[in-house]
Design a protein around this motif. Sequence first.
Motif, PDB file in Angstrom:
ATOM      1  N   THR A  63     103.345  73.486 -25.180  1.00 53.33           N
ATOM      2  CA  THR A  63     104.522  74.052 -25.828  1.00 53.33           C
ATOM      3  C   THR A  63     104.219  75.460 -26.319  1.00 53.33           C
ATOM      4  O   THR A  63     103.271  75.662 -27.077  1.00 53.33           O
ATOM      5  N   PRO A  64     105.004  76.468 -25.887  1.00 48.71           N
ATOM      6  CA  PRO A  64     104.742  77.842 -26.339  1.00 48.71           C
ATOM      7  C   PRO A  64     104.899  77.956 -27.849  1.00 48.71           C
ATOM      8  O   PRO A  64     105.813  77.373 -28.440  1.00 48.71           O
ATOM      9  N   ALA A  65     104.010  78.701 -28.451  1.00 51.89           N
ATOM     10  CA  ALA A  65     104.089  78.915 -29.896  1.00 51.89           C
ATOM     11  C   ALA A  65     105.003  80.098 -30.189  1.00 51.89           C
ATOM     12  O   ALA A  65     105.043  81.059 -29.413  1.00 51.89           O
ATOM     13  N   PRO A  66     105.775  80.059 -31.270  1.00 54.48           N
ATOM     14  CA  PRO A  66     106.624  81.202 -31.635  1.00 54.48           C
ATOM     15  C   PRO A  66     105.788  82.454 -31.838  1.00 54.48           C
ATOM     16  O   PRO A  66     104.709  82.409 -32.428  1.00 54.48           O
ATOM     17  N   THR A  67     106.280  83.556 -31.332  1.00 55.97           N
ATOM     18  CA  THR A  67     105.539  84.810 -31.444  1.00 55.97           C
ATOM     19  C   THR A  67     106.232  85.825 -32.331  1.00 55.97           C
ATOM     20  O   THR A  67     105.611  86.799 -32.751  1.00 55.97           O
ATOM     21  N   GLY A  68     107.517  85.622 -32.607  1.00 55.29           N
ATOM     22  CA  GLY A  68     108.261  86.591 -33.394  1.00 55.29           C
ATOM     23  C   GLY A  68     108.374  86.199 -34.853  1.00 55.29           C
ATOM     24  O   GLY A  68     107.795  85.224 -35.319  1.00 55.29           O
ATOM     25  N   HIS A  69     109.150  86.992 -35.575  1.00 55.84           N
ATOM     26  CA  HIS A  69     109.364  86.722 -36.992  1.00 55.84           C
ATOM     27  C   HIS A  69     110.480  85.685 -37.153  1.00 55.84           C
ATOM     28  O   HIS A  69     111.264  85.441 -36.245  1.00 55.84           O
ATOM     29  N   ALA A  70     110.561  85.107 -38.330  1.00 59.47           N
ATOM     30  CA  ALA A  70     111.621  84.154 -38.625  1.00 59.47           C
ATOM     31  C   ALA A  70     112.964  84.879 -38.650  1.00 59.47           C
ATOM     32  O   ALA A  70     113.034  86.088 -38.885  1.00 59.47           O
ATOM     33  N   TRP A  71     114.028  84.124 -38.389  1.00 62.54           N
ATOM     34  CA  TRP A  71     115.368  84.711 -38.377  1.00 62.54           C
ATOM     35  C   TRP A  71     115.738  85.220 -39.769  1.00 62.54           C
ATOM     36  O   TRP A  71     115.603  84.521 -40.770  1.00 62.54           O
ATOM     37  N   ASP A  72     116.184  86.463 -39.823  1.00 61.43           N
ATOM     38  CA  ASP A  72     116.599  87.075 -41.085  1.00 61.43           C
ATOM     39  C   ASP A  72     118.090  86.822 -41.278  1.00 61.43           C
ATOM     40  O   ASP A  72     118.927  87.439 -40.615  1.00 61.43           O
ATOM     41  N   PHE A  73     118.437  85.914 -42.174  1.00 61.03           N
ATOM     42  CA  PHE A  73     119.843  85.576 -42.393  1.00 61.03           C
ATOM     43  C   PHE A  73     120.597  86.684 -43.128  1.00 61.03           C
ATOM     44  O   PHE A  73     121.818  86.669 -43.173  1.00 61.03           O
ATOM     45  N   ASN A  74     119.879  87.618 -43.683  1.00 55.15           N
ATOM     46  CA  ASN A  74     120.532  88.736 -44.368  1.00 55.15           C
ATOM     47  C   ASN A  74     120.434  90.013 -43.538  1.00 55.15           C
ATOM     48  O   ASN A  74     120.357  91.113 -44.080  1.00 55.15           O
ATOM     49  N   TRP A  75     120.445  89.858 -42.221  1.00 53.79           N
ATOM     50  CA  TRP A  75     120.277  91.006 -41.324  1.00 53.79           C
ATOM     51  C   TRP A  75     121.395  92.037 -41.480  1.00 53.79           C
ATOM     52  O   TRP A  75     121.171  93.234 -41.252  1.00 53.79           O
ATOM     53  N   ASP A  76     122.596  91.595 -41.877  1.00 58.52           N
ATOM     54  CA  ASP A  76     123.717  92.515 -42.051  1.00 58.52           C
ATOM     55  C   ASP A  76     123.961  92.879 -43.511  1.00 58.52           C
ATOM     56  O   ASP A  76     124.967  93.521 -43.836  1.00 58.52           O
ATOM     57  N   LYS A  77     123.029  92.458 -44.379  1.00 56.07           N
ATOM     58  CA  LYS A  77     123.120  92.735 -45.820  1.00 56.07           C
ATOM     59  C   LYS A  77     124.403  92.156 -46.426  1.00 56.07           C
ATOM     60  O   LYS A  77     124.940  92.678 -47.397  1.00 56.07           O
ATOM     61  N   ARG A  78     124.868  91.016 -45.872  1.00 53.62           N
ATOM     62  CA  ARG A  78     126.085  90.381 -46.366  1.00 53.62           C
ATOM     63  C   ARG A  78     125.874  88.899 -46.668  1.00 53.62           C
ATOM     64  O   ARG A  78     126.836  88.152 -46.776  1.00 53.62           O
ATOM     65  N   ASP A  79     124.642  88.488 -46.803  1.00 52.50           N
ATOM     66  CA  ASP A  79     124.347  87.103 -47.159  1.00 52.50           C
ATOM     67  C   ASP A  79     124.789  86.875 -48.604  1.00 52.50           C
ATOM     68  O   ASP A  79     124.317  87.562 -49.517  1.00 52.50           O
ATOM     69  N   PRO A  80     125.712  85.930 -48.852  1.00 49.80           N
ATOM     70  CA  PRO A  80     126.223  85.724 -50.217  1.00 49.80           C
ATOM     71  C   PRO A  80     125.130  85.458 -51.244  1.00 49.80           C
ATOM     72  O   PRO A  80     125.212  85.939 -52.378  1.00 49.80           O
ATOM     73  N   SER A  81     124.117  84.699 -50.869  1.00 48.33           N
ATOM     74  CA  SER A  81     123.044  84.396 -51.824  1.00 48.33           C
ATOM     75  C   SER A  81     122.283  85.652 -52.209  1.00 48.33           C
ATOM     76  O   SER A  81     121.846  85.806 -53.348  1.00 48.33           O
ATOM     77  N   ALA A  82     122.132  86.571 -51.257  1.00 43.42           N
ATOM     78  CA  ALA A  82     121.428  87.817 -51.559  1.00 43.42           C
ATOM     79  C   ALA A  82     122.304  88.752 -52.383  1.00 43.42           C
ATOM     80  O   ALA A  82     121.806  89.516 -53.217  1.00 43.42           O
ATOM     81  N   LEU A  83     123.621  88.681 -52.172  1.00 47.80           N
ATOM     82  CA  LEU A  83     124.524  89.559 -52.909  1.00 47.80           C
ATOM     83  C   LEU A  83     124.661  89.151 -54.365  1.00 47.80           C
ATOM     84  O   LEU A  83     124.834  89.983 -55.248  1.00 47.80           O
ATOM     85  N   THR A  84     124.571  87.835 -54.643  1.00 49.77           N
ATOM     86  CA  THR A  84     124.744  87.358 -56.027  1.00 49.77           C
ATOM     87  C   THR A  84     123.445  87.355 -56.810  1.00 49.77           C
ATOM     88  O   THR A  84     123.464  87.399 -58.038  1.00 49.77           O
TER      89      THR A  84
END
Length: 301
Positions: A63-84
């Motif tokens: 099984t190939p191992a992940p090589t990239g970074h984890a998904w950034d859920f605040n990539w558009d700077k509009r994640d509600p949890s990050a805004l509050t």
Amino acid sequence: MSYRKTLKLICGFAGGSAVLVFAAAAADSHGYFGERRGEAASRWSRFTVLQAAQPAWTPANHTPAPTGHAWDFNWDKRDPSALTNGKKKESVTEDPSSEQDNGKPKATRNILLIRHSQYNLSGTSDKERILTPLGREQAELTGQRLAALGLKYDVLIHSSMTRATETAHIIRKHLPGPGVELVSCDLLREGAPIEPVPPVTHWKPDAVYHEDGARIEAAFRRYIHRADPKQKEDSYEIIVCHANVIRYFVCRALQFPPEGWLRMGLNNGSITWLTIRPSGRVALRTLGDAGFMPPDKLTRT
């Protein structure tokens, strides 16, 4: 070696490994290993060939191992949890969870990126780079395809360059409804978003990367993001622009290395469909779809 054993070995390996196994068995049956059948040396010779034919992986590590970074859920700077987070409360009775729920997007944005149709490459200025007769046909076909999807389109945004503007006006004639709003935008003009990797020598951009790149990145931030919390229904938005812009948008939206944009190709009049969920997840539904055009109408200029 019996045919039954040979068949088992062939079934136990994949692709070219099976061919090597079969070849080894055939060679062994003809005595090409230099030993008589049944002797220990012959068995070890066969073992060496079969071992070399095995794939490098084992069931435990294939099984190939992940090589990239984890998904950034605040990539558009509009994640509600990050805004509050860190926001000063106006009253001690304010419920943080209620505030966050009210600020959560609820709708999905569907963004259909259309590459302009074929245009006059011999034009010396943008005004002279108008659509060719074939290009106008391509725009008609793209408009018909968008209409056939049966979607309710909210807006049609286009680059202010002539070839994109003409393409957008032709497409608009085919869209259902009382009339989709047309919006022109200079940020969507063609350019060189970022120096590609691997580098290329056959293409030299008219402007340096830091000039076009800042503008195209600004276009990405303006148009590619999750829905506003006030948006109640899913939206379908059309953006008619250019190959470099679309490819860069796709890389950025999917959080792929943006310098890989030139590794993709897009036909004129093709449709690239991005879906942005309220959670911030992004999906690429189609990339450069032009299957609705006859083969003799396909171009990539």
